[in-house]
Motif scaffolding. Structure first.
Motif, PDB file in Angstrom:
ATOM      1  N   ALA A  48       3.736  55.562  49.310  1.00  0.00           N
ATOM      2  CA  ALA A  48       4.135  56.417  48.194  1.00  0.00           C
ATOM      3  C   ALA A  48       4.278  55.596  46.917  1.00  0.00           C
ATOM      4  O   ALA A  48       3.831  56.003  45.833  1.00  0.00           O
ATOM      5  N   ARG A  49       4.913  54.417  47.022  1.00  0.00           N
ATOM      6  CA  ARG A  49       5.056  53.562  45.843  1.00  0.00           C
ATOM      7  C   ARG A  49       3.690  53.076  45.363  1.00  0.00           C
ATOM      8  O   ARG A  49       3.432  52.999  44.166  1.00  0.00           O
ATOM      9  N   GLU A  96       2.073  55.741  43.380  1.00  0.00           N
ATOM     10  CA  GLU A  96       2.691  55.865  42.062  1.00  0.00           C
ATOM     11  C   GLU A  96       2.186  54.786  41.107  1.00  0.00           C
ATOM     12  O   GLU A  96       1.943  55.043  39.918  1.00  0.00           O
ATOM     13  N   LEU A 120      11.338  52.465  39.498  1.00  0.00           N
ATOM     14  CA  LEU A 120       9.953  52.597  39.061  1.00  0.00           C
ATOM     15  C   LEU A 120       9.786  52.265  37.584  1.00  0.00           C
ATOM     16  O   LEU A 120       8.826  51.589  37.190  1.00  0.00           O
ATOM     17  N   THR A 164       7.316  49.457  36.149  1.00  0.00           N
ATOM     18  CA  THR A 164       6.267  49.819  35.192  1.00  0.00           C
ATOM     19  C   THR A 164       6.320  48.930  33.956  1.00  0.00           C
ATOM     20  O   THR A 164       5.309  48.379  33.508  1.00  0.00           O
ATOM     21  N   ARG A 184      -0.751  67.449  45.225  1.00  0.00           N
ATOM     22  CA  ARG A 184      -0.161  66.139  44.940  1.00  0.00           C
ATOM     23  C   ARG A 184      -0.661  65.109  45.952  1.00  0.00           C
ATOM     24  O   ARG A 184      -0.999  63.972  45.584  1.00  0.00           O
ATOM     25  N   GLU A 205      -2.719  61.591  45.370  1.00  0.00           N
ATOM     26  CA  GLU A 205      -2.215  60.334  45.928  1.00  0.00           C
ATOM     27  C   GLU A 205      -3.291  59.661  46.767  1.00  0.00           C
ATOM     28  O   GLU A 205      -3.470  58.434  46.706  1.00  0.00           O
ATOM     29  N   ARG A 252      -1.314  64.297  34.681  1.00  0.00           N
ATOM     30  CA  ARG A 252      -0.298  63.283  34.967  1.00  0.00           C
ATOM     31  C   ARG A 252      -0.952  61.935  35.284  1.00  0.00           C
ATOM     32  O   ARG A 252      -0.541  60.889  34.785  1.00  0.00           O
TER      33      ARG A 252
END
Length: 689
Positions: free
Chosen positions: A247-248, A251, A317, A321, A494, A498, A550
Motif C-alpha cells: 500500500a505504501r 502511494e 506520508l 514525500t 482504487r 494501485e 489524483r
C-alpha cells in the motif's frame, strides 16, 4: 539464411555455432551465471570460403546488445580470425584502443551478422576454440573485494588468474590472451571490478570451466564468509507487513516516478524482494549504497549510485514525500557535479540527472527506464549489485572501481554510439495507459493500438479472465497487466490504479470506455435500469477520472483522459433515453474536466462513435437485437444499416475508434483539450455545433 550458416547446404548451422548457441542458452538461463543481456560467448571453427572454397577460420561471438539466454544465430557477429588477429600488428596502444572497434568491421565474414561488441578482441585473441565471458554475482564479489587478488588465489590456486581492472577493450583482450599463454594450468580468470572469463578446447569443457569458477566462488563465499555482512538490523528500517508495504509503495510510486522523470518520461518497476528488504534493513546499507555499483553492466543500467530514503518505513506520508523531493534535488545536483568533475571536451552531453534506482527502507526498490523491460532489468541489476556487496563484505570489504572509471564507461563514446544505433522511440513510449472495458470491442481495439504505439497498458475489465487473455495477447507483464474492476466500485477502481502504480509506476493516459446499453422507450425504462446505465457510464467514468486525476497530479507529468462517448450524446435517437442521457453526461464531463485539469497539464477529450456493431460486446449482449428491432432491419444487417445512413456510407469498426484515441494522445494534438472527435462516417444530425 543468416551469416552464421556460412552458406551451408540447406542453411544448417555449422557445428561450432550449434554448440555455441546451446551453451549460451544453458548458461544464460540461470541468473547465477550471468545477468540479462550480460556477458558473451564465442566459438571458433573452419568453414569453406564461399568465394574461393578454401578453408577459412572464423569466430562466431555474441554481438552487441544480445542476451545469452535467448541468443539466436542472427545475434552472432561472424569474423575472420586471421584478420582479427592481424590487428595486433597495427594496434596503436591503450590510449587509442577505441579505434580498434571500427577495425572489427574490416574483419567481418560476409555480411558479418550482428554488430561486434567491445569484447570481441577478448574472444578472438585468446588462443582457445571456445571462450565465455560472464558476470556472475559470485565472481564479481571476488572481483570487487578489497583484496580480491589474494582471495582469488586462496579460492582457486593457480587454475584461475587475477587480472587487475581494465576497461573493456582491445588491451584487455591482449591481457587475457597473455594470461592464457603464460599460465598453462589456468582455466580462466577473475577480472577485477568486472566478471570472469573461461576457456576450453571444446564447448563442453568451456562451459564446465565457467560453471566451476562460478560454483567454486559461491561455495567459497558461503563457507568463508562472516554472518550478517551488512551489519545488524536498524530500528525503524525493518520491512513493513506485506499489505502495508504494498500500500505504501502504491502511494509513493507516482510521486517517485514523477521525480525520476524530470528530464524525460520513465516507466517504473517495483520490487520488494527479500534481498532488497534485508539490505535496506541493515546498518551498512547507507555506506554501501553510496559506494555505488561496480560491474560496468550494473552501473550502465543503475547509474553510479541510487537515491536512498533516510527515514523510517512508517514515517508519515507527508514527511516522506517532502524528504524524497529534497533528496531528489540533492541527487540531481550531485550527479551534475559528478559529470562536471570528469567530463572532457569530447565527452557526450549529460544524459539526465535523475536516479534510475530509488530505495525506500521497509518498502522496497523502485527502478526506472525508457520502457518496462528496461526498468525491470535495472532493478534486477541492482539486486545483482546487492548480492555482490554481500559476497565482498562477507570475505573482505566491498571496493568498487573508481568513480572516474565509472564515468569513462558511462560516457564512453562507444556506449554513445550504441545508443545512437537504437531505433527511435514510438509515439507512446514511456506512457502508461489504463483502458476500462478493455477485454472486448472498442476497449480491446484501443488497448491494442496503444500498445502497438509503445504504451504500457493496464487492461481493466469486470471479466477478469478475458482481461488476462487480452493482457497476454498484448505481450504480457512487460507490456500489459490485467485488473478486474467494476467501474461502479470505488474500491475496485482504487485497487486498479494501485496495481498500475506497482506495475508501471503510475498512469498517464486513461480511456473511459466501459459501458452497457439499455434500449427502451421512456415509459418502459425502469428507475433501476436508469440507475444501472448511469452508474456504469456517468458515475463510473467520473470515478475513474477522479482517481486518474489524483495519480496524474501526484506524478506532475501531465496526462490524457479520453472518454468514449457517442453520437447519441448529441443526436436524439428513438427509444434510447437512458443510454443517450448517460452519454450526454459523459460528453459534458469532458468539457468540465478539461477546464478544471488544464492547469495540471492534463488534457481531457472525447470520441463520439456511431454504433459499432462488429466486435462489440455491447451489441453482442442484446443491444444489437433491440436496435435492429427499432429500425426494422435484421440484426445481422444492422452494421450495414448504420453505414447507409452516413454521409460516407462506411461502417464504423472498433479500430476506427482506437485510431481517434491515438490521434488525441499520440503527440500531434498536444494543444487540444475539451474536444470531441466524431467517428461516425458522417451523421449530419450529430454534427457538433
Amino acid at each position: 539464411m543468416t551469416d552464421a550458416t556460412a552458406d551451408r547446404p540447406g542453411g544448417e548451422l555449422p557445428g561450432p555455432v550449434t554448440e555455441l548457441l546451446d551453451r549460451s542458452h544453458r548458461l544464460g538461463s540461470d541468473p547465477r551465471n550471468t545477468n540479462y543481456a550480460g556477458g558473451n560467448a564465442s566459438a571458433k571453427g573452419t568453414v569453406p570460403d564461399p568465394v574461393t572454397g578454401r578453408d577459412t577460420e572464423l569466430m562466431w561471438v555474441k554481438g552487441s546488445g544480445g542476451d545469452l539466454g535467448t541468443l539466436k544465430a542472427a545475434g552472432l557477429a561472424v569474423l575472420r580470425l586471421d584478420r582479427l588477429r592481424a590487428l595486433t600488428g597495427v594496434y596503436p596502444g591503450v590510449e587509442r584502443e577505441d579505434e580498434m572497434v571500427a577495425a572489427f568491421d574490416y574483419c567481418l565474414h560476409g555480411k558479418g551478422g550482428a554488430a561486434p561488441s567491445i569484447d570481441t578482441a577478448m574472444h578472438g585473441l585468446v588462443e582457445a576454440p571456445h571462450v565465455d565471458h560472464l558476470h556472475p554475482d559470485s565472481g564479481i564479489a571476488l572481483a570487487c573485494a578489497a583484496d580480491g587478488e589474494a582471495l582469488t588465489r586462496e579460492c582457486f590456486g593457480d587454475t584461475v588468474v587475477w587480472v587487475p581492472w581494465r576497461r573493456p577493450g582491445f588491451q584487455l583482450g591482449l591481457d587475457i590472451a597473455a594470461v592464457k599463454r603464460d599460465n598453462p594450468r589456468a582455466i580462466g580468470c577473475i577480472l577485477g571490478g568486472h566478471g570472469i572469463t573461461a576457456w576450453g578446447d571444446t564447448s563442453d569443457e568451456c562451459e564446465a570451466n565457467s560453471l566451476h569458477i562460478i560454483r567454486t566462488a559461491e561455495q567459497f563465499l558461503a563457507e568463508r564468509g562472516r554472518p550478517e555482512p551488512f551489519g545488524p538490523v536498524l530500528p525503524g528500517r525493518e520491512p513493513l507487513p506485506a499489505a502495508d508495504r504494498r500500500a505504501r509503495a502504491a502511494e509513493l510510486a507516482p510521486l517517485i516516478r514523477g521525480l525520476a522523470s524530470t528530464d524525460r518520461p520513465q516507466v517504473g518497476h517495483f520490487t520488494d524482494a527479500d534481498a532488497v528488504l534485508d539490505f535496506l534493513s541493515r546498518a551498512e546499507h547507507p555506506r554501501l549504497a553510496a559506494l555505488g555499483t561496480s560491474c560496468p553492466d550494473h552501473f550502465l543500467r543503475t547509474k553510479v549510485r541510487p537515491l536512498v530514503l533516510d527515514l523510517p518505513a512508517d514515517a508519515p506520508l507527508a514527511e516522506v514525500t517532502g524528504r524524497l523531493k529534497e533528496l531528489h534535488a540533492a541527487y540531481r545536483e550531485e550527479y551534475r557535479a559528478y559529470y562536471e568533475r570528469h567530463a572532457e571536451p569530447g565527452s557526450p552531453p549529460i544524459r539526465g540527472a535523475d536516479p534510475a534506482i530509488v530505495l525506500v527502507p521497509g518498502v522496497g526498490m523502485f527502478s526506472f527506464g525508457k520502457d518496462k523491460q528496461t526498468a525491470r532489468v535495472a532493478g534486477e541489476f541492482y539486486v545483482n549489485a546487492i548480492n555482490v556487496m554481500r559476497g565482498a563484505e562477507a570475505v573482505s570489504a566491498y571496493s568498487p572501481i573508481e568513480e572516474s572509471e565509472k564515468f569513462r564507461i558511462e560516457y564512453w563514446e562507444l556506449e554513445e554510439a550504441k545508443l545512437r544505433r537504437m531505433p527511435p522511440p514510438r509515439p507512446l513510449a514511456a506512457r502508461v495507459a489504463l483502458v476500462t472495458g478493455a477485454a472486448s470491442g472498442i476497449g480491446l481495439a484501443t488497448a491494442r493500438r496503444l500498445a502497438a504505439e509503445g504504451a504500457c497498458v493496464v487492461v481493466a475489465d469486470r471479466d477478469g479472465q478475458r482481461a488476462e487473455a487480452a493482457a497476454k495477447e498484448l505481450g504480457g507483464p512487460d507490456r500489459a497487466v490485467a485488473v478486474t474492476v467494476d467501474v461502479t466500485s470505488e474500491d475496485q477502481i482504487r485497487a486498479a490504479f494501485e496495481a498500475a502504480a506497482l506495475a508501471f509506476g503510475g498512469v498517464d493516459l486513461v480511456v473511459n470506455n466501459a459501458g452497457i446499453s439499455i434500449s427502451k422507450p421512456l415509459l418502459d425504462t425502469t428507475a433501476a435500469e436508469w440507475d444501472l446505465q448511469h452508474g456504469i457510464m456517468a458515475r463510473g467514468s467520473f470515478l475513474v477520472s477522479r482517481e486518474a486525476a489524483r495519480m496524474m497530479t501526484a506524478q506532475a507529468m501531465g496526462g490524457d483522459i479520453v472518454y468514449i462517448a457517442s453520437k447519441n450524446g448529441v443526436f436524439a435517437g428513438p427509444n434510447n433515453i437512458a443510454y443517450g442521457a448517460a452519454k450526454a453526461d459523459q460528453a459534458h464531463q469532458v468539457r468540465l474536466l478539461a477546464a478544471e485539469l488544464g492547469e495540471h497539464g492534463i488534457r481531457v477529450n472525447g470520441v463520439n462513435p456511431d454504433g459499432v456493431v462488429r466486435g462489440s460486446g455491447i451489441f453482442a449482449g442484446g443491444w444489437g437485437a433491440k436496435r435492429a428491432a427499432v429500425y426494422g432491419v435484421p440484426e445481422e444487417k444492422l452494421g450495414e444499416f448504420y453505414a447507409q445512413r452516413t454521409l460516407l456510407k462506411r461502417e464504423v469498426l472498433p479500430e476506427h475508434v482506437a485510431n481517434a484515441v491515438f490521434a488525441l494522445t499520440g503527440g500531434e494534438l498536444s494543444h487540444t483539450t475539451g474536444l470531441h472527435i466524431p467517428v461516425d462516417a458522417g451523421v449530419a444530425a450529430a454534427f457538433l455545433r
